[in-house]
Motif scaffolding. Structure first.
Motif, PDB file in Angstrom:
ATOM      1  N   PRO A   1     -84.351 -36.261 128.135  1.00  0.00           N
ATOM      2  CA  PRO A   1     -85.427 -35.387 127.989  1.00  0.00           C
ATOM      3  C   PRO A   1     -86.661 -35.772 128.484  1.00  0.00           C
ATOM      4  CG  PRO A   1     -85.252 -36.900 126.107  1.00  0.00           C
ATOM      5  CD  PRO A   1     -84.056 -37.096 126.760  1.00  0.00           C
ATOM      6  N   VAL A   2     -87.680 -34.928 128.981  1.00  0.00           N
ATOM      7  CA  VAL A   2     -88.709 -34.874 129.264  1.00  0.00           C
ATOM      8  C   VAL A   2     -89.953 -35.284 128.365  1.00  0.00           C
ATOM      9  CG1 VAL A   2     -90.821 -33.942 130.855  1.00  0.00           C
ATOM     10  CG2 VAL A   2     -88.436 -33.617 131.363  1.00  0.00           C
ATOM     11  N   ARG A   3     -90.073 -36.570 128.141  1.00  0.00           N
ATOM     12  CA  ARG A   3     -91.151 -36.865 127.004  1.00  0.00           C
ATOM     13  C   ARG A   3     -92.253 -37.747 127.212  1.00  0.00           C
ATOM     14  NH1 ARG A   3     -86.969 -37.888 122.574  1.00  0.00           N
ATOM     15  NH2 ARG A   3     -85.981 -35.998 122.354  1.00  0.00           N
ATOM     16  N   ASP A   4     -93.239 -37.815 126.429  1.00  0.00           N
ATOM     17  CA  ASP A   4     -94.310 -38.719 126.412  1.00  0.00           C
ATOM     18  C   ASP A   4     -93.679 -40.040 126.427  1.00  0.00           C
ATOM     19  OD1 ASP A   4     -96.666 -39.585 126.485  1.00  0.00           O
ATOM     20  OD2 ASP A   4     -97.537 -39.131 124.585  1.00  0.00           O
ATOM     21  N   SER A   5     -94.432 -41.137 126.962  1.00  0.00           N
ATOM     22  CA  SER A   5     -93.986 -42.450 126.568  1.00  0.00           C
ATOM     23  C   SER A   5     -93.899 -42.785 125.340  1.00  0.00           C
ATOM     24  CB  SER A   5     -94.979 -43.315 127.495  1.00  0.00           C
ATOM     25  OG  SER A   5     -94.436 -44.885 127.462  1.00  0.00           O
ATOM     26  N   GLY A   6     -92.795 -43.531 124.911  1.00  0.00           N
ATOM     27  CA  GLY A   6     -92.568 -43.847 123.433  1.00  0.00           C
ATOM     28  C   GLY A   6     -91.858 -42.697 122.555  1.00  0.00           C
ATOM     29  N   ASP A   7     -91.695 -41.694 122.793  1.00  0.00           N
ATOM     30  CA  ASP A   7     -91.331 -40.820 121.995  1.00  0.00           C
ATOM     31  C   ASP A   7     -89.760 -40.676 122.604  1.00  0.00           C
ATOM     32  OD1 ASP A   7     -90.105 -38.360 120.585  1.00  0.00           O
ATOM     33  OD2 ASP A   7     -91.450 -37.067 121.960  1.00  0.00           O
ATOM     34  N   LEU A   8     -88.853 -41.702 121.921  1.00  0.00           N
ATOM     35  CA  LEU A   8     -87.505 -41.590 122.211  1.00  0.00           C
ATOM     36  C   LEU A   8     -86.476 -41.262 121.265  1.00  0.00           C
ATOM     37  CD1 LEU A   8     -88.073 -45.550 123.384  1.00  0.00           C
ATOM     38  CD2 LEU A   8     -88.314 -43.540 124.783  1.00  0.00           C
ATOM     39  N   LYS A   9     -86.918 -40.797 120.189  1.00  0.00           N
ATOM     40  CA  LYS A   9     -85.753 -40.214 119.327  1.00  0.00           C
ATOM     41  C   LYS A   9     -84.881 -39.085 119.766  1.00  0.00           C
ATOM     42  CE  LYS A   9     -85.398 -38.957 114.337  1.00  0.00           C
ATOM     43  NZ  LYS A   9     -84.349 -39.978 114.013  1.00  0.00           N
ATOM     44  N   GLY A  10     -83.692 -39.575 119.929  1.00  0.00           N
ATOM     45  CA  GLY A  10     -82.700 -38.321 120.356  1.00  0.00           C
ATOM     46  C   GLY A  10     -82.529 -38.708 121.789  1.00  0.00           C
ATOM     47  N   SER A  11     -83.324 -39.291 122.482  1.00  0.00           N
ATOM     48  CA  SER A  11     -82.999 -39.542 124.125  1.00  0.00           C
ATOM     49  C   SER A  11     -81.510 -40.054 124.097  1.00  0.00           C
ATOM     50  CB  SER A  11     -84.014 -40.279 124.531  1.00  0.00           C
ATOM     51  OG  SER A  11     -84.176 -41.471 124.106  1.00  0.00           O
ATOM     52  N   VAL A  12     -81.009 -40.181 125.501  1.00  0.00           N
ATOM     53  CA  VAL A  12     -79.784 -40.886 125.800  1.00  0.00           C
ATOM     54  C   VAL A  12     -80.053 -42.248 126.073  1.00  0.00           C
ATOM     55  CG1 VAL A  12     -79.111 -38.956 127.015  1.00  0.00           C
ATOM     56  CG2 VAL A  12     -80.317 -40.311 128.117  1.00  0.00           C
ATOM     57  N   GLY A  13     -78.743 -42.788 126.037  1.00  0.00           N
ATOM     58  CA  GLY A  13     -78.867 -44.432 126.141  1.00  0.00           C
ATOM     59  C   GLY A  13     -78.215 -44.753 127.714  1.00  0.00           C
ATOM     60  N   VAL A  14     -78.148 -46.178 127.947  1.00  0.00           N
ATOM     61  CA  VAL A  14     -77.809 -46.820 129.068  1.00  0.00           C
ATOM     62  C   VAL A  14     -77.268 -48.237 128.589  1.00  0.00           C
ATOM     63  CG1 VAL A  14     -78.793 -45.296 131.049  1.00  0.00           C
ATOM     64  CG2 VAL A  14     -79.704 -47.446 129.946  1.00  0.00           C
TER      65      VAL A  14
ATOM     66  N   LYS B   1     -76.783 -52.528 125.349  1.00  0.00           N
ATOM     67  CA  LYS B   1     -76.401 -51.087 125.599  1.00  0.00           C
ATOM     68  C   LYS B   1     -77.583 -50.185 124.460  1.00  0.00           C
ATOM     69  CE  LYS B   1     -73.113 -47.653 124.609  1.00  0.00           C
ATOM     70  NZ  LYS B   1     -72.412 -46.944 125.545  1.00  0.00           N
ATOM     71  N   ILE B   2     -78.254 -49.606 124.878  1.00  0.00           N
ATOM     72  CA  ILE B   2     -79.381 -49.028 124.174  1.00  0.00           C
ATOM     73  C   ILE B   2     -78.849 -47.709 123.857  1.00  0.00           C
ATOM     74  CG2 ILE B   2     -81.372 -50.239 124.845  1.00  0.00           C
ATOM     75  CD1 ILE B   2     -82.104 -47.988 126.592  1.00  0.00           C
ATOM     76  N   GLU B   3     -78.777 -47.229 122.755  1.00  0.00           N
ATOM     77  CA  GLU B   3     -78.071 -45.809 122.319  1.00  0.00           C
ATOM     78  C   GLU B   3     -79.256 -44.702 122.552  1.00  0.00           C
ATOM     79  OE1 GLU B   3     -75.060 -45.328 121.450  1.00  0.00           O
ATOM     80  OE2 GLU B   3     -74.711 -47.739 121.516  1.00  0.00           O
ATOM     81  N   GLU B   4     -80.523 -45.041 122.684  1.00  0.00           N
ATOM     82  CA  GLU B   4     -81.378 -43.918 123.081  1.00  0.00           C
ATOM     83  C   GLU B   4     -82.489 -44.925 123.772  1.00  0.00           C
ATOM     84  OE1 GLU B   4     -82.541 -41.976 119.498  1.00  0.00           O
ATOM     85  OE2 GLU B   4     -83.802 -43.726 118.702  1.00  0.00           O
ATOM     86  N   GLY B   5     -83.477 -44.122 124.406  1.00  0.00           N
ATOM     87  CA  GLY B   5     -84.394 -44.853 125.176  1.00  0.00           C
ATOM     88  C   GLY B   5     -84.755 -44.376 126.549  1.00  0.00           C
ATOM     89  N   VAL B   6     -83.726 -43.691 127.115  1.00  0.00           N
ATOM     90  CA  VAL B   6     -83.893 -43.155 128.322  1.00  0.00           C
ATOM     91  C   VAL B   6     -84.659 -41.751 128.448  1.00  0.00           C
ATOM     92  CG1 VAL B   6     -82.770 -42.317 130.563  1.00  0.00           C
ATOM     93  CG2 VAL B   6     -81.808 -44.090 129.130  1.00  0.00           C
ATOM     94  N   ILE B   7     -85.569 -41.948 128.989  1.00  0.00           N
ATOM     95  CA  ILE B   7     -86.472 -40.631 129.201  1.00  0.00           C
ATOM     96  C   ILE B   7     -87.037 -40.092 130.778  1.00  0.00           C
ATOM     97  CG2 ILE B   7     -87.432 -40.350 126.752  1.00  0.00           C
ATOM     98  CD1 ILE B   7     -90.241 -41.470 128.131  1.00  0.00           C
ATOM     99  N   VAL B   8     -87.286 -39.092 131.027  1.00  0.00           N
ATOM    100  CA  VAL B   8     -88.088 -38.689 132.279  1.00  0.00           C
ATOM    101  C   VAL B   8     -89.379 -38.276 131.648  1.00  0.00           C
ATOM    102  CG1 VAL B   8     -88.438 -37.147 134.006  1.00  0.00           C
ATOM    103  CG2 VAL B   8     -86.209 -37.497 133.394  1.00  0.00           C
TER     104      VAL B   8
END
Length: 190
Positions: free
Chosen positions: A88-101, A111-118
């Motif tokens: 998702p396109v988000r403000d830094s720190g707004d990670l809930k429901g984002s994708v992982g890597v 392995k992070i389950e969420e934390g990847v944003i644009v």
């Protein structure tokens, strides 16, 4: 002519927690400063990690310090295509429901389950800057970029804090689209 705002182009990078730094680099490891960034207290670390998904990898991705409360990976949309993820396109720190890597360091991997944003494009400014521009924290504005690839960026988040330095942050895709680089200047339009 309205007051100009300097631009900072942000390439893909990672913010890490203390816990993940211990796993990636070894217990008690401390990040080392490669160079200070424009925002006070922020820096590019010498340390780098690999970002991995089932569909792609980016090697040697820079860690930015200091440590954070949650590990966060910021990438551009073209990076997302290579990794095969839809962040998702988000403000830094707004990670809930984002994708992982998976993040791989020299001593281990996480392995992070969420934390990847644009990261959404945003302007850092002090309260004095905000007063001068007639804007407030969390306001959404438009920014005009001049030049041969000039354009107007809509949906630019204003972030106000006493510790900020005036600067528009764009990712590499946005900078390339407008043919601007770190040090270019832009103006808010209403």
């Amino acid at each position: 002519m309205s007051k100009q705002i300097p631009v900072g182009i942000s390439a893909r990078h990672v913010h890490v927690t203390r816990e993940h730094l211990d796993i990636l680099f070894g217990e008690g490891y401390q990040l080392t400063v490669k160079k200070d960034l424009s925002q006070p207290g922020q820096y590019a670390a010498n340390e780098q990690v690999d970002i991995v998904t089932e569909k792609g990898t980016f090697k040697n991705v820079r860690i930015l310090g200091p440590e954070r409360k949650q590990t966060q990976v910021e990438i551009a949309l073209t990076d997302a295509l290579k990794l095969g993820v839809n962040p998702p396109v988000r403000d830094s720190g707004d990670l809930k429901g984002s994708v992982g890597v998976t993040v791989i360091g020299p001593k281990g991997q996480v392995k992070i389950e969420e934390g990847v944003i644009v990261a959404c494009r945003h302007i850092h400014m002090t309260p004095a800057d905000a007063a001068e521009f007639g804007v407030k924290d969390k306001e959404i504005v438009k920014v005009c970029v001049g030049g041969d690839r000039g354009l107007i960026f809509d949906n630019v988040l204003v972030r106000v804090n006493d510790n900020f330095k005036l600067e528009l942050h764009l990712d590499t895709d946005e900078g390339n689209a407008a043919k601007v680089s770190t040090g270019s200047t832009v103006a808010i339009v209403k």
